[in-house]
Scaffold this motif. Structure first.
Motif, PDB file in Angstrom:
ATOM      1  N   HIS A  82       0.841  -1.188   0.000  1.00  0.00           N
ATOM      2  CA  HIS A  82       0.000   0.000   0.000  1.00  0.00           C
ATOM      3  C   HIS A  82       0.881   1.245   0.000  1.00  0.00           C
ATOM      4  O   HIS A  82       2.078   1.179   0.274  1.00  0.00           O
ATOM      5  CB  HIS A  82      -0.885   0.057   1.262  1.00  0.00           C
ATOM      6  CG  HIS A  82      -1.814  -1.089   1.420  1.00  0.00           C
ATOM      7  ND1 HIS A  82      -1.395  -2.337   1.859  1.00  0.00           N
ATOM      8  CD2 HIS A  82      -3.145  -1.196   1.220  1.00  0.00           C
ATOM      9  CE1 HIS A  82      -2.436  -3.152   1.918  1.00  0.00           C
ATOM     10  NE2 HIS A  82      -3.513  -2.475   1.536  1.00  0.00           N
ATOM     11  N   ARG A  84       0.722   4.909   1.881  1.00  0.00           N
ATOM     12  CA  ARG A  84       0.053   5.757   2.875  1.00  0.00           C
ATOM     13  C   ARG A  84       0.126   7.197   2.382  1.00  0.00           C
ATOM     14  O   ARG A  84       1.215   7.716   2.107  1.00  0.00           O
ATOM     15  CB  ARG A  84       0.746   5.627   4.231  1.00  0.00           C
ATOM     16  CG  ARG A  84       0.095   6.403   5.366  1.00  0.00           C
ATOM     17  CD  ARG A  84      -1.140   5.725   5.867  1.00  0.00           C
ATOM     18  NE  ARG A  84      -1.703   6.417   7.037  1.00  0.00           N
ATOM     19  CZ  ARG A  84      -2.849   6.094   7.608  1.00  0.00           C
ATOM     20  NH1 ARG A  84      -3.550   5.083   7.126  1.00  0.00           N
ATOM     21  NH2 ARG A  84      -3.300   6.753   8.653  1.00  0.00           N
ATOM     22  N   ASP A  95      -4.913   4.475   2.810  1.00  0.00           N
ATOM     23  CA  ASP A  95      -3.962   3.526   2.248  1.00  0.00           C
ATOM     24  C   ASP A  95      -4.422   3.156   0.841  1.00  0.00           C
ATOM     25  O   ASP A  95      -5.550   2.678   0.662  1.00  0.00           O
ATOM     26  CB  ASP A  95      -3.857   2.284   3.121  1.00  0.00           C
ATOM     27  CG  ASP A  95      -3.343   2.604   4.515  1.00  0.00           C
ATOM     28  OD1 ASP A  95      -2.607   3.596   4.652  1.00  0.00           O
ATOM     29  OD2 ASP A  95      -3.682   1.875   5.464  1.00  0.00           O
TER      30      ASP A  95
END
Length: 199
Positions: A82, A84, A95
């Motif tokens: 992911h 952020r 995310d």
């Protein structure tokens, strides 16, 4: 070996095992395909604190929608990667799954003052214990397998990552995994409730 990144304490033992040709099988999660050009742009944006104009697909918008985000950290949940980032549309930190970026990623220098990522900067303790539904002997066995001290393992983790950890370790929260009798449970479930992401 991917196993070593999961269980670092076993590294010295595995090295010895390999030398004597002991058969080993390792299960690995499937590879998630991500365009290298996208990854390069995302890395650049993180390093330089740049804004990204992207088309991002989600379960709500599977064909993608335009997003303007300002990322700060790459995160591995154990199964997929992911990014952020602060989302300008929703005005919160979210995310973004790397495999859901579509097309070109344009990075733009920005002087936008983003708010603090409080969930990222907050650390919480997850108190993991053997499921009390098991017998005392079974709980002792579970505690030994987990390397618990005094029948409890405390994991200090960023609040933003706590849900990922529980999913990875198959520890129930918010009533998920119904119908499964879990070996361990989260004793202080309330600590994570303010940080749970929507399903």
């Amino acid at each position: 070996m991917k196993f070593l990144s999961v269980n670092k304490d076993a590294a010295s033992y595995i090295t010895t095992i390999e030398q004597v040709d002991t058969p080993i099988e390792i299960l690995s999660p499937p590879n998630r395909i991500v365009d290298p050009r996208i990854v390069r742009s995302l890395i650049k944006a993180c390093r330089n604190r740049e804004r990204i104009d992207v088309t991002y697909a989600s379960m709500k918008n599977p064909l993608g929608e335009e997003r303007n985000i300002i990322p700060h950290t790459f995160v591995s949940s154990g199964y997929r990667w992911h990014l952020r980032a602060f989302c300008e549309k929703d005005r919160i930190y979210k995310d973004f799954v790397l495999g859901r970026f579509i097309g070109e990623v344009e990075t733009i220098a920005t002087n936008i003052d983003t708010p603090e990522d409080k969930a990222w900067n907050t650390f919480i303790d997850l108190k993991i214990i053997p499921n009390p539904e098991y017998s005392d002997e079974q709980q002792q066995l579970i505690a030994r397998e987990w390397g618990m001290t005094d029948m409890c393992e405390v994991v200090t983790i960023r609040a933003a990552l706590a849900q990922y950890y529980l999913i990875l370790m198959h520890i129930p929260y918010k009533g998920n995994y119904e119908g499964v009798r879990h070996r361990v449970i989260l004793e202080n479930l309330d600590v994570i409730k303010p940080y749970l992401m929507s399903s």
